[in-house]
Scaffold this motif. Sequence first.
Motif, mmCIF file in Angstrom:
data_model
loop_
_atom_site.group_PDB
_atom_site.id
_atom_site.type_symbol
_atom_site.label_atom_id
_atom_site.label_comp_id
_atom_site.label_asym_id
_atom_site.label_seq_id
_atom_site.Cartn_x
_atom_site.Cartn_y
_atom_site.Cartn_z
ATOM 1 N N ALA A 225 0.969 -0.926 -0.010
ATOM 2 C CA ALA A 225 -0.152 -0.158 0.013
ATOM 3 C C ALA A 225 1.003 1.118 0.164
ATOM 4 C CB ALA A 225 -1.222 0.044 0.940
ATOM 5 N N PRO B 181 0.855 5.569 0.270
ATOM 6 C CA PRO B 181 0.982 6.443 0.927
ATOM 7 C C PRO B 181 -0.011 7.542 0.327
ATOM 8 C CG PRO B 181 3.264 6.830 0.590
ATOM 9 C CD PRO B 181 2.933 5.500 -0.172
ATOM 10 N N CYS B 182 -0.094 7.382 -1.189
ATOM 11 C CA CYS B 182 -1.751 8.382 -2.083
ATOM 12 C C CYS B 182 -2.020 7.074 -2.126
ATOM 13 C CB CYS B 182 -0.388 8.007 -3.905
ATOM 14 S SG CYS B 182 0.130 6.479 -4.013
ATOM 15 N N GLY B 183 -2.421 6.193 -1.592
ATOM 16 C CA GLY B 183 -3.826 5.150 -1.740
ATOM 17 C C GLY B 183 -3.752 3.499 -2.823
ATOM 18 N N GLN B 184 -3.144 4.192 -3.506
ATOM 19 C CA GLN B 184 -2.726 2.972 -4.755
ATOM 20 C C GLN B 184 -1.947 1.793 -4.175
ATOM 21 O OE1 GLN B 184 -1.230 4.942 -8.588
ATOM 22 N NE2 GLN B 184 -2.970 6.230 -8.790
ATOM 23 N N GLN B 185 -1.824 1.171 -5.008
ATOM 24 C CA GLN B 185 -1.174 -0.506 -4.477
ATOM 25 C C GLN B 185 -0.084 -0.736 -5.589
ATOM 26 O OE1 GLN B 185 -4.011 -3.425 -3.571
ATOM 27 N NE2 GLN B 185 -4.174 -3.541 -2.075
#
Length: 65
Positions: free
Chosen positions: A40, A42-46
């Motif tokens: 995960a 920090p920007c919310g993507q994986q």
Amino acid sequence: MLSPHEFATLMLVKDAPDQLGLDRADLDMLLEHQLVALEALPCGQQRHQITRDGVSMLKAVTRFG
């Protein structure tokens, strides 16, 4: 046993985890074998990340290659 495509995908994940266009079926197999995990960001993507088992697998293969 992994296919040549799965080994190639594993090497790509190790060297370029943000690589676009990786084969979904190969990634799913690597996730199933716990050679790759989802990280995960920090920007919310994986993104995919090679695991210790994945590193060990690549080391073992390169020793015999």
